[in-house]
Scaffold this motif. Structure first.
Motif, mmCIF file in Angstrom:
data_model
loop_
_atom_site.group_PDB
_atom_site.id
_atom_site.type_symbol
_atom_site.label_atom_id
_atom_site.label_comp_id
_atom_site.label_asym_id
_atom_site.label_seq_id
_atom_site.Cartn_x
_atom_site.Cartn_y
_atom_site.Cartn_z
ATOM 1 N N LEU A 16 0.854 -1.186 0.000
ATOM 2 C CA LEU A 16 0.000 0.000 0.000
ATOM 3 C C LEU A 16 0.893 1.238 0.000
ATOM 4 C CD1 LEU A 16 -2.560 -1.114 2.714
ATOM 5 C CD2 LEU A 16 -2.997 -0.922 0.265
ATOM 6 N N PRO A 17 0.374 2.378 -0.426
ATOM 7 C CA PRO A 17 1.194 3.593 -0.368
ATOM 8 C C PRO A 17 1.709 3.819 1.048
ATOM 9 C CG PRO A 17 -0.841 4.014 -1.543
ATOM 10 C CD PRO A 17 -0.960 2.649 -0.944
ATOM 11 N N SER A 18 2.979 4.154 1.159
ATOM 12 C CA SER A 18 3.578 4.426 2.466
ATOM 13 C C SER A 18 4.805 5.301 2.246
ATOM 14 C CB SER A 18 3.959 3.133 3.180
ATOM 15 O OG SER A 18 4.952 2.446 2.450
ATOM 16 N N TYR A 19 5.306 5.855 3.344
ATOM 17 C CA TYR A 19 6.515 6.668 3.283
ATOM 18 C C TYR A 19 7.718 5.727 3.277
ATOM 19 C CZ TYR A 19 3.276 10.379 4.407
ATOM 20 O OH TYR A 19 2.221 11.260 4.382
ATOM 21 N N GLU A 20 8.595 5.880 2.294
ATOM 22 C CA GLU A 20 9.759 4.992 2.148
ATOM 23 C C GLU A 20 10.824 5.245 3.207
ATOM 24 O OE1 GLU A 20 10.156 2.416 -0.097
ATOM 25 O OE2 GLU A 20 8.094 2.779 -0.751
ATOM 26 N N THR A 21 10.977 6.509 3.636
ATOM 27 C CA THR A 21 11.956 6.858 4.668
ATOM 28 C C THR A 21 11.310 7.825 5.650
ATOM 29 O OG1 THR A 21 12.844 8.840 3.582
ATOM 30 C CG2 THR A 21 13.828 6.718 2.945
ATOM 31 N N ASP A 22 11.950 8.050 6.784
ATOM 32 C CA ASP A 22 11.438 8.991 7.780
ATOM 33 C C ASP A 22 11.371 10.414 7.226
ATOM 34 O OD1 ASP A 22 11.088 7.020 9.671
ATOM 35 O OD2 ASP A 22 12.987 7.412 10.705
ATOM 36 N N GLY A 23 12.205 10.734 6.257
ATOM 37 C CA GLY A 23 12.232 12.074 5.685
ATOM 38 C C GLY A 23 11.402 12.241 4.420
ATOM 39 N N SER A 24 10.726 11.186 3.977
ATOM 40 C CA SER A 24 9.933 11.265 2.745
ATOM 41 C C SER A 24 8.723 12.168 2.921
ATOM 42 C CB SER A 24 9.441 9.872 2.335
ATOM 43 O OG SER A 24 10.503 9.040 1.983
ATOM 44 N N ALA A 25 8.505 13.068 1.970
ATOM 45 C CA ALA A 25 7.314 13.918 1.977
ATOM 46 C C ALA A 25 6.162 13.229 1.261
ATOM 47 C CB ALA A 25 7.615 15.247 1.300
ATOM 48 N N GLY A 26 6.498 12.375 0.301
ATOM 49 C CA GLY A 26 5.469 11.740 -0.511
ATOM 50 C C GLY A 26 5.467 10.232 -0.394
ATOM 51 N N ILE A 32 -7.032 19.610 4.481
ATOM 52 C CA ILE A 32 -5.960 18.813 3.859
ATOM 53 C C ILE A 32 -6.282 18.575 2.389
ATOM 54 C CG2 ILE A 32 -4.755 16.578 3.872
ATOM 55 C CD1 ILE A 32 -5.472 16.342 6.838
ATOM 56 N N VAL A 33 -5.261 18.627 1.559
ATOM 57 C CA VAL A 33 -5.376 18.271 0.144
ATOM 58 C C VAL A 33 -4.240 17.309 -0.187
ATOM 59 C CG1 VAL A 33 -3.931 20.184 -0.701
ATOM 60 C CG2 VAL A 33 -5.670 19.203 -2.205
ATOM 61 N N ALA A 34 -4.477 16.417 -1.130
ATOM 62 C CA ALA A 34 -3.409 15.551 -1.638
ATOM 63 C C ALA A 34 -3.040 16.032 -3.031
ATOM 64 C CB ALA A 34 -3.851 14.092 -1.674
ATOM 65 N N THR A 82 -0.858 18.106 2.005
ATOM 66 C CA THR A 82 -0.486 19.421 2.508
ATOM 67 C C THR A 82 -1.709 20.125 3.096
ATOM 68 O OG1 THR A 82 -0.793 20.357 0.296
ATOM 69 C CG2 THR A 82 1.445 19.796 0.924
ATOM 70 N N PRO A 83 -1.466 21.086 3.993
ATOM 71 C CA PRO A 83 -2.581 21.855 4.551
ATOM 72 C C PRO A 83 -3.181 22.781 3.493
ATOM 73 C CG PRO A 83 -0.526 22.288 5.751
ATOM 74 C CD PRO A 83 -0.194 21.422 4.591
ATOM 75 N N VAL A 84 -4.437 23.108 3.673
ATOM 76 C CA VAL A 84 -5.146 24.011 2.773
ATOM 77 C C VAL A 84 -5.460 25.299 3.518
ATOM 78 C CG1 VAL A 84 -7.327 24.385 1.543
ATOM 79 C CG2 VAL A 84 -6.211 22.158 1.437
ATOM 80 N N LEU A 85 -5.201 26.410 2.883
ATOM 81 C CA LEU A 85 -5.570 27.710 3.429
ATOM 82 C C LEU A 85 -6.617 28.300 2.495
ATOM 83 C CD1 LEU A 85 -5.090 29.961 5.490
ATOM 84 C CD2 LEU A 85 -3.332 30.846 3.964
ATOM 85 N N ARG A 86 -7.824 28.468 2.990
ATOM 86 C CA ARG A 86 -8.897 29.055 2.184
ATOM 87 C C ARG A 86 -8.961 30.547 2.484
ATOM 88 N NH1 ARG A 86 -13.782 24.950 1.472
ATOM 89 N NH2 ARG A 86 -14.461 26.775 0.352
ATOM 90 N N VAL A 87 -9.298 31.337 1.485
ATOM 91 C CA VAL A 87 -9.308 32.795 1.633
ATOM 92 C C VAL A 87 -10.638 33.382 1.180
ATOM 93 C CG1 VAL A 87 -6.807 32.925 1.259
ATOM 94 C CG2 VAL A 87 -8.360 33.270 -0.675
ATOM 95 N N ASN A 88 -10.886 34.600 1.592
ATOM 96 C CA ASN A 88 -11.984 35.425 1.079
ATOM 97 C C ASN A 88 -11.347 36.573 0.316
ATOM 98 O OD1 ASN A 88 -14.307 34.149 2.304
ATOM 99 N ND2 ASN A 88 -13.521 34.912 4.249
#
Length: 150
Positions: free
Chosen positions: A19-29, A63-65, A122-128
């Motif tokens: 299944l999708p997983s982080y390959e290393t402790d420092g992986s972002a994706g 959150i968004v992917a 990543t986090p999502v920032l919504r604006v007006n």
């Protein structure tokens, strides 16, 4: 760490392929795999919609992917995503598909289970929007492409 619901659509995922997983402790994706029925020869300039073998539901509106090409495939073989970056919104609940594009001049063999993209949350920032007539002057102003130098 937030939880995201994942539904396996291809029984080989989690059995024959991880299944999708982080390959290393420092992986972002997390790497996404080509869950094809069989290996596929992708012709130059061809785009093939490839399944990741799963669907997911993020649910958290904060959150968004994002789906990105794997840098090694793009650099060494010219294999990227046809939409360059995919966005998976928090309310989407369907299969994760990847438009794999061969932008090279040579055919490329897409193999069953091959890691072809990566997914980053990543986090999502919504604006007006606040309507205005003028902006406060900034150093850059309206200077556009290339205005900050090489």
């Amino acid at each position: 760490m937030p939880n995201v619901k994942l539904k396996v659509l291809d029984e080989r995922l989690g059995r024959d392929f991880p299944l999708p997983s982080y390959e290393t402790d420092g992986s972002a994706g997390m790497d996404l795999r080509a869950m094809l029925d069989e290996d596929y020869l992708l012709k130059p300039d061809e785009v093939k919609l490839v399944s990741s073998g799963f669907a997911m539901h993020i649910a958290d509106r904060g959150i968004v992917a994002s789906i990105y090409p794997r840098s090694g495939l793009g650099t060494k073989h010219g294999i990227v995503l046809g939409n360059l970056t995919g966005i998976i919104d928090s309310d989407y609940q369907g299969p994760i598909l990847m438009p794999v594009w061969n932008r090279s001049s040579r055919p490329f063999l897409l193999e069953v289970g091959m890691r072809i993209a990566q997914m980053v949350f990543t986090p999502v920032l919504r604006v007006n929007f606040e309507l205005c007539e003028e902006f406060e002057t900034s150093t850059r102003g309206e200077k556009g492409f290339g205005s900050t130098g090489a």
